[in-house]
Design a protein around this motif. Sequence first.
Motif, short mmCIF file in Angstrom:
data_model
loop_
_atom_site.label_atom_id
_atom_site.label_comp_id
_atom_site.label_asym_id
_atom_site.label_seq_id
_atom_site.Cartn_x
_atom_site.Cartn_y
_atom_site.Cartn_z
N ALA A 289 0.84 -1.20 0.00
CA ALA A 289 0.00 0.00 0.00
C ALA A 289 0.87 1.25 0.00
N THR A 290 2.01 1.19 0.72
CA THR A 290 2.91 2.36 0.76
C THR A 290 3.49 2.62 -0.63
N LEU A 291 3.92 1.55 -1.32
CA LEU A 291 4.47 1.74 -2.67
C LEU A 291 3.37 2.25 -3.62
N GLY A 292 2.13 1.76 -3.40
CA GLY A 292 0.99 2.24 -4.20
C GLY A 292 0.82 3.75 -4.05
N GLY A 293 1.07 4.25 -2.83
CA GLY A 293 0.97 5.70 -2.59
C GLY A 293 2.14 6.46 -3.20
N MET A 294 3.30 5.81 -3.26
CA MET A 294 4.51 6.50 -3.78
C MET A 294 4.57 6.46 -5.31
N LYS A 295 3.83 5.53 -5.92
CA LYS A 295 3.96 5.22 -7.35
C LYS A 295 3.78 6.45 -8.22
N THR A 296 4.70 6.63 -9.17
CA THR A 296 4.59 7.76 -10.10
C THR A 296 4.15 7.23 -11.47
N ASP A 297 3.77 8.15 -12.39
CA ASP A 297 3.41 7.72 -13.74
C ASP A 297 4.60 6.99 -14.33
N GLY A 298 4.35 5.93 -15.02
CA GLY A 298 5.47 5.19 -15.63
C GLY A 298 5.98 4.07 -14.77
N GLN A 299 5.58 4.03 -13.51
CA GLN A 299 5.96 2.88 -12.67
C GLN A 299 4.82 1.86 -12.65
N THR A 300 5.19 0.59 -12.61
CA THR A 300 4.20 -0.49 -12.59
C THR A 300 4.30 -1.22 -11.26
N LEU A 301 3.16 -1.42 -10.63
CA LEU A 301 3.17 -2.08 -9.32
C LEU A 301 2.28 -3.33 -9.35
N VAL A 302 2.89 -4.45 -8.96
CA VAL A 302 2.18 -5.73 -9.00
C VAL A 302 2.16 -6.32 -7.59
N GLY A 303 0.99 -6.66 -7.12
CA GLY A 303 0.88 -7.29 -5.80
C GLY A 303 0.41 -8.73 -5.93
N PHE A 304 0.50 -9.47 -4.87
CA PHE A 304 -0.05 -10.82 -4.80
C PHE A 304 -1.22 -10.79 -3.81
N ALA A 305 -2.11 -11.74 -3.96
CA ALA A 305 -3.18 -11.90 -2.97
C ALA A 305 -3.29 -13.39 -2.67
N LEU A 306 -3.16 -13.71 -1.41
CA LEU A 306 -3.27 -15.12 -1.00
C LEU A 306 -4.59 -15.26 -0.27
N GLU A 307 -5.53 -15.95 -0.89
CA GLU A 307 -6.90 -15.97 -0.37
C GLU A 307 -7.38 -17.39 -0.14
N THR A 308 -8.34 -17.50 0.77
CA THR A 308 -8.94 -18.82 1.02
C THR A 308 -10.43 -18.81 0.67
N ASP A 309 -11.04 -17.63 0.61
CA ASP A 309 -12.46 -17.56 0.22
C ASP A 309 -12.74 -16.20 -0.42
N HIS A 310 -13.86 -16.10 -1.14
CA HIS A 310 -14.20 -14.87 -1.90
C HIS A 310 -12.97 -14.34 -2.62
N GLU A 311 -12.25 -15.26 -3.28
CA GLU A 311 -10.93 -14.94 -3.82
C GLU A 311 -10.92 -13.73 -4.75
N LEU A 312 -11.79 -13.80 -5.82
CA LEU A 312 -11.76 -12.73 -6.83
C LEU A 312 -12.15 -11.39 -6.23
N GLU A 313 -13.17 -11.42 -5.41
CA GLU A 313 -13.67 -10.19 -4.79
C GLU A 313 -12.57 -9.56 -3.91
N ASN A 314 -11.91 -10.39 -3.10
CA ASN A 314 -10.86 -9.87 -2.21
C ASN A 314 -9.67 -9.34 -3.01
N ALA A 315 -9.31 -10.07 -4.08
CA ALA A 315 -8.16 -9.64 -4.88
C ALA A 315 -8.48 -8.31 -5.57
N GLN A 316 -9.70 -8.19 -6.13
CA GLN A 316 -10.11 -6.93 -6.77
C GLN A 316 -10.03 -5.78 -5.78
N GLY A 317 -10.47 -6.06 -4.54
CA GLY A 317 -10.45 -5.02 -3.50
C GLY A 317 -9.02 -4.55 -3.25
#
Length: 391
Positions: free
Chosen positions: A304-332
């Motif tokens: 979340a901190t890198l998401g706040g720092m991110k400038t145009d031209g930077q790409t940020l990729v996260g992971f989501a490790l879920e056990t239920d409501h996977e797609l909904e939680n990842a989208q969130g």
Amino acid sequence: MNIVVGITGGIAAYKAPELVRLLAKAGHEVRCAATEHALQFTTRVTLETVSRNPLYCDLFASGGTEHISLKDWADLLVVAPATANIIGKVASGVADDALSTLLLAMPPERVLLAPAMNSQMWSHPVVQRNIEVLKGWGIRTIGPAVGELACGTNGPGRMAEPEEIAACVARLSTANCQLSAQRWLVTAGPTYEKIDSVRFIGNYSSGKMGFALAEALAEAGADVELVAGPTALKTANPKVKLTRVESAREMYAAATALFPQCRGAILSAAVADYRPAEQADHKLKKQGDEGMTLRLVQNPDILATLGGMKTDGQTLVGFALETDHELENAQGKLQRKNLDYIVLNSLRDQGAGFGVDTNKVTILSRNGSSKESPLMSKRDIARLIVNTIAS
Ligand code: PMT
């Protein structure tokens, strides 16, 4: 690149050692896989000498799984010459020897075939149909050229010359280098949150996914800053700079310092959300029958901190490790943490997640697209993620 040269039983097999020599000279690490018929036209000793590696010819010589380890090792499988027989086998899913089994294990987009055969065989509708099937799966072909053939006739069927095949491989490896001159940050592994001088709160992450990502980014030409929590894994890749940390706060400090100089970041670490409020610098004594209460406080959220720092031209990729409501939680998480992509792992998928060598993911992008992978090695998952963000 790591390249397997596959050789099948056609007269053009006598040119295969020259191809191996050219590829090795261009700096590629080369191994050879041959059918038994290929060894009627060239020899084991020649292929092992020019590749400086043992030949893979017998499916069961070393336990019957070498096709899988070779598939994991190879960036590209070049079959030269590719006879009508091997083309037909792959198109029909036949795997009855070392090379055809390797071909079936390889992702199609990592295969290049150099067909060579008599003109009439090449023009036969079944060969043409098979070639179209293979191309439809993403297998690339080079040639055949038109010219004089070993059977004394003239026409299409000559294998492309080793120099042309080597030039084609060079073009493919440049296309692979989509991230050259870019610096990328990767986080990997678990974090350990100290309770006292001998105990910690941790998790089961091995670091395998993050290390595979660092290798895949380097393979695509990037210079990689890999910040890893406690793991036994090592890297010898000169394009990967490894910083070892222990706690979430150490990972936070390293990642936030590095991110501004990076073109992007992929955060695959399993960071502890909480740490003990107090960390004793000695071994805590047993508290007796009434038990013991640990008060936990929240760790900083690196992503979340890198998401706040991110400038145009930077790409940020996260992971989501879920056990239920996977797609909904990842989208969130994708929205809340200002990400460009999120890679969803579901712990409900067998063979995916912590510790294992395989994973199964869904890559969701900010623009709404999604790509679901089958269960693959973490190395192939890493390549899929890197190809997705690079394209
Ligand atoms: O290491 P392996 O054994 O190969 O296993 C791989 C893996 C299962 C650890 C990996 O594929 C994976 O799913 N990593 C993310 C694990 C996780 O912590 O997921 P999460 O949904 O709790 O976190 C979401 C994202 O926020 C992640 O990118 C995580 O790195 C990040 N995060 C979380 C908490 C925090 N304090 N800071 C963070 O940056």
